[in-house]
Design an enzyme around this catalytic site. Structure first.
Site, PDB file in Angstrom:
ATOM      1  N   GLY A   1       5.628   3.226   0.185  1.00  0.00           N
ATOM      2  CA  GLY A   1       6.240   4.100  -0.818  1.00  0.00           C
ATOM      3  C   GLY A   1       5.339   4.182  -2.032  1.00  0.00           C
ATOM      4  O   GLY A   1       4.146   3.865  -1.951  1.00  0.00           O
TER       5      GLY A   1
ATOM      6  N   SER B   1       0.860  -1.180   0.000  1.00  0.00           N
ATOM      7  CA  SER B   1       0.000   0.000   0.000  1.00  0.00           C
ATOM      8  C   SER B   1       0.896   1.230   0.000  1.00  0.00           C
ATOM      9  O   SER B   1       2.118   1.116  -0.038  1.00  0.00           O
ATOM     10  CB  SER B   1      -0.870   0.004   1.256  1.00  0.00           C
ATOM     11  N   LYS B   2       0.257   2.381   0.063  1.00  0.00           N
ATOM     12  CA  LYS B   2       1.016   3.648   0.015  1.00  0.00           C
ATOM     13  C   LYS B   2       2.074   3.721   1.117  1.00  0.00           C
ATOM     14  O   LYS B   2       3.092   4.389   0.962  1.00  0.00           O
ATOM     15  CB  LYS B   2       0.057   4.818   0.159  1.00  0.00           C
ATOM     16  N   ARG B   3       1.815   3.039   2.230  1.00  0.00           N
ATOM     17  CA  ARG B   3       2.777   3.063   3.339  1.00  0.00           C
ATOM     18  C   ARG B   3       4.156   2.584   2.886  1.00  0.00           C
ATOM     19  O   ARG B   3       5.162   2.949   3.463  1.00  0.00           O
ATOM     20  CB  ARG B   3       2.314   2.112   4.453  1.00  0.00           C
TER      21      ARG B   3
END
Ligand code: GLU
Length: 485
Positions: free
Chosen positions: A258, A254-256
């Site tokens: 990167g 996920s966006k976490r």
């Protein structure tokens, strides 16, 4: 003769095109190319609330940037147009009506509250909630009554309550789902828009799709889709559900973790060939140790039996390594063309640039070529070429500069360089050797103060080329500034 294979990539345009979607598209594309089949791209936008034109554009642009061109589908057209689901609603409606006529589907009038109450009751009993079939056998009168109450019906498919839905999956082998866990599910909502599971089947039949490679998250949709194929008396395509892509902490990417969108990799300066090469390795394992493959090699080697059902882990270090390998292959002209947008983006140059400046820049980028993993790194790697004031921030380096030996070697080097007319690598090297000889200062003691004065750092690629690229004025200014520290 074996039937020509037809595969498709069918994204829902509900957000930016991400790594997972790109990998699904790539595997379909590779299989089509490997088997001389067709690759189709269609847009699944039946989620009218979340679908956007912007996302559709982003997906198409990213696919084109990656070089995953399609033979048929959105924009390019083909015999099964239209390729956008919201433009195909009449087709779905007709088939739903036919299923109702054949009593394979029916109108259901349950309210959201009724359904929720039933769901909760089943959960309480520890059961998997499925539709209990309240509207399965409504009489004409009951239907009329509901309609008069203003209830808007959905259409549900009659699903067998016993037996299994089973299929052979190209990645997972044989897969079975108990029919009892499926229940009569909705195929068309009350607004006349079909649900994904229905539209996808109709499209795959219509577009003569033979193989479906898609993300593992769709595995649980497959029994519903098979139920629809059965109701329509049509054979299902061959499915292959590819595993999840996990982040470095082994949690779903996920966006976490990167950047996840293809556009952001493009913007950071990754090359499409490198991304394609890396994505191919996310779940597919070629024979042997080699990991760098051209597109043609990938097409030649790709087979579904080497696609693993284990989750793939996204490893940015590996992507960087692969990208750096592709960057190393670029000719000076290609390298500058590739890096120029990033050099401009970070504000080092403004366009247009003169032919002389271009020639100089070409040498500059070649000088750092070995060190680049992606384009935006020019900001750091080229900093020294745009640094004019010899400011030194590091206290430790300042101490080095203050020592007597540092002053001596700098002074000697300056004197040698001042006399030099041919400001080229070999001559610069000679000047430095002379300076070391006359001062009898060698090794680290000689190199460090020069490098610190010129770059503010103690490490970096070879200094002679760098000095020649700096030119005489800048070099002497910085070395003299170094003497004053
Ligand atoms: N529209 C689905 C998605 O974007 C694809 C479903 C499929 O490939 O069957 O996840």
């Amino acid at each position: 003769m074996q039937k020509k294979i037809r595969v498709r990539f069918a994204p829902s345009p509900t957000g930016p095109f991400h790594i997972g979607g790109a990998r699904s598209a790539l595997f379909n594309w590779l299989l089509a190319k490997h088997m001389n089949g067709d690759f189709i791209v269609r847009i699944e936008d039946t989620d009218t609330v979340r679908s956007t034109k912007e996302s559709e554009e982003n997906i198409k642009e990213s696919l084109k940037w990656l070089g995953l061109n399609w033979d048929e589908g959105i924009d390019v057209g083909g015999p099964h147009a239209p390729y956008r689901q919201t433009e195909r609603l009449e087709k779905y409606k007709k088939i739903v009506e036919q299923l109702i006529k054949e009593d394979k589907a029916y109108y259901a009038y349950d309210t959201a509250e009724e359904l929720e109450a039933s769901r909760q009751a089943q959960l309480k009993e520890g059961k998997t909630p499925v539709y209990q079939g309240y509207c399965k056998n409504l009489t004409a009168e009951e239907q009329k009554k509901y309609k008069e109450e203003g209830r808007k019906p959905v259409v549900r498919l009659r699903v067998p309550t016993h037996g299994v839905f089973e299929f052979d999956d190209m990645v997972r082998c044989h897969v079975e789902f108990q029919a009892s866990g499926v229940g009569d599910f909705i195929i068309m909502k009350s607004d006349g828009i079909p649900v994904y599971n229905f539209a996808v089947v109709i499209d795959d039949i219509d577009m003569e799709i033979t193989h479906v490679i898609r993300a593992e998250e769709h595995l649980s949709n497959t029994p519903r889709q098979i139920a629809i194929y059965q109701a329509l008396g049509h054979e299902a395509p061959v499915f292959g559900h590819i595993s999840l892509i996990l982040g470095s902490d082994h949690k779903k990417m996920s966006k976490r973790h990167g950047a996840t969108s293809i556009t952001s990799y493009k913007d950071m300066g990754y090359l499409p060939d490198a991304i394609v090469n890396y994505l191919a390795l996310l779940g597919w394992a070629p024979e042997g140790e080699e990991e760098i493959f051209t597109r043609n090699e990938l097409i030649e080697k790709f087979t579904m039996n080497r696609v693993s059902s284990n989750d793939a882990v996204f490893d940015i270090e590996k992507l960087n390594w692969i990208n750096s390998r592709y960057i190393k292959e670029l000719s000076p002209d290609q390298l500058l063309e590739f890096l120029m947008p990033f050099i401009v983006k970070v504000g080092y140059e403004t366009l247009p640039i003169s032919p002389e400046r271009k020639e100089w820049l070409k040498k500059v980028v070649c000088y750092v070529q070995e060190r680049l993993s992606y384009g935006m790194q020019v900001e750091e790697e080229l900093k020294i070429f745009y640094r004019t004031i010899g400011e030194i921030k590091n206290e430790e380096y300042k101490e080095i500069m203050k020592s007597e030996s540092s002053k001596k070697i700098l002074q000697a080097f300056i004197e040698n360089l001042e006399k030099l007319d041919l400001f080229e690598d070999d001559f610069i090297k000679k000047c430095f050797t002379n300076a070391m000889k006359t001062t009898n200062i060698k090794g680290k003691l000689a190199f460090e103060p020069v490098r610190i004065a010129l770059t503010g750092k103690t490490k970096g690629p070879g200094i002679y080329t760098m000095i020649s690229l700096f030119g005489k004025d800048k070099t002497l200014n910085l070395l003299k500034k170094g003497l004053t520290i």
